[in-house]
Design a protein around this motif. Structure first.
Motif: not given
Length: 409
Positions: A147, A150, A198, A201, A235, A265-266, A272, A299
């Motif tokens: 990504i 951000t 993420t 990253d 993240h 975690t994504d 979330d 998100h």
């Protein structure tokens, strides 16, 4: 290991009369909430209702993320809320820029006007994306980031930078922004536009380069007596959170630092808030200065008040867990457990994290003192132990020197 900041700052515009918020040092982690009006998704009344809920749950900071071009919600917060109030000035700037399609030569002038206006209104802290320099942005295409950008405000700046082939307007106007902050005692919250969006990253090289530049900006702010905090963690997997906290000390020299989430975690779509609370408990224990919570809507959609209340509850629990780890204060837990051993439901409710809810539930279930809950009912080990204790006491009355009790007691 505790990685609390070495420096303490106070979030309070000199024009505001409301209570200030202290961050850093040995102060407990501050809980922040992001609110604001997005046209077509919410209203002033609904966001005010959310702000009222923040009062109930002990929120320390509210950041206005309104993108509708108005200052109605911001003024309401400044005039009525007890929290420190922050903004992302780029959002208001971008709204007017798109609406009027101004020429390139008016960018800095318009941007500075917005900072001056918000400062005069009483904003306590500005979140700015000045660290996305053109030198860093030019490396983005060659980066392996999943990504690329951000930050919403960072993407807005990148759009202007590439459209006109200019330096980040926030960076170009940085000295003037510092002068405004110094005049009104406004704190700068330096946002990482390339913070990991993420977990893939996390510790990305370009992100780390931006961190070093954030430190340069922090040093420039200090030279003008402007307080700074760093928005650092987003993240990040659980096993790397301590590394990020340690990095804050190494790079930023003990400045107060914060997190959004954090999100470990994504894949926790619609959950979330749960994932964020898990990670929040860990970094609170490490002494992080500030956490902006995420809701289940992160998100995915615009959060309604029910999403916010659920997240606030999860984060209250997470903060309590983290504070036990940080300060080793188990007094409230000890008092609750002493009363749990007695099945004293009124006192259990009193020491629970949400007393009103617990009391209502216990009353609805009709629990009496000494009665086990309906999970174990008469087989409750706490109730059965009382019977065992009485029998042991009878044996000891007959034989005070008895060291052992037969198995058929």
């Amino acid at each position: 290991m505790e990685y609390s900041s070495l420096r303490t700052i106070q979030l309070k515009n000199k024009l505001r009369t409301k209570a200030s918020v202290n961050l850093g040092g040995d102060h407990p982690t501050a809980l922040g909430v992001l609110l604001g009006i997005t046209q077509g998704q919410t209203s002033l009344e609904k966001e005010i209702e959310k702000a009222t809920l923040c009062e109930k749950y002990g929120v320390s900071t509210i950041t206005d993320l309104s993108t509708d071009g108005t200052n109605d919600f911001r003024l309401h917060l400044i005039n009525n809320a007890s929290q420190a109030i922050g903004t992302v000035p780029v959002y208001e700037f971008y709204y007017y820029w798109n609406k009027s399609e101004r020429e390139q030569n008016s960018i800095s002038e318009q941007l500075i006007k917005i900072f001056e206006k918000q400062a005069l209104e009483g904003v306590d802290f500005f979140s700015i994306q000045a660290s996305l320099s053109s030198a860093i942005l030019n490396k983005l295409n060659d980066s392996n980031r999943v990504i690329p950008i951000t930050s919403r405000g960072g993407a807005m700046m990148a759009e202007l930078m590439t459209r006109f082939n200019i330096e980040n307007p926030l960076l170009s106007a940085y000295d003037t922004i510092l002068d405004i902050c110094s005049s009104y005692n406004i704190t700068l919250s330096l946002v990482g536009s390339l913070r990991p969006g993420t977990i893939a990253d996390s510790f990305n090289e370009l992100h780390l380069e931006e961190l070093n530049f954030q430190m340069e900006l922090a040093q420039r702010a200090a030279a003008k007596n402007v307080q700074v905090m760093i928005e650092l963690i987003n993240h990040v997997p659980l096993n790397q959170l301590e590394k990020y906290c340690k990095l804050s000390h190494e790079v930023f020299g003990g400045l107060p630092y914060g997190a959004l989430g954090p999100t470990p975690t994504d894949i926790a779509v619609d959950y979330d808030d749960v994932a964020g609370a898990i990670a929040a408990a860990q970094v609170v224990g490490m002494g992080i200065s500030w956490i902006n919570l995420v809701t289940s809507a992160e998100h995915s959609y615009f959060p309604v008040i029910q999403d916010l209340e659920r997240a606030l509850k999860y984060y209250q629990i997470a903060f309590h867990v983290g504070n036990i780890s940080r300060y080793n204060n188990i007094e409230q837990d000890f008092k609750l457990s002493k009363n749990r051993n007695l099945n004293n439901w009124q006192q259990i409710a009193k020491y629970s994290i949400f007393p009103e809810e617990s009391s209502e539930k216990f009353n609805r279930l009709g629990y009496k003192i000494g009665q086990g809950c309906n999970l174990c009912d008469k087989q409750c080990p706490l109730v059965r132990t009382k019977i065992v204790e009485k029998r042991i006491n009878k044996i000891l009355e007959v034989n005070p020197n008895c060291k052992y009790v037969k198995h058929n007691v």
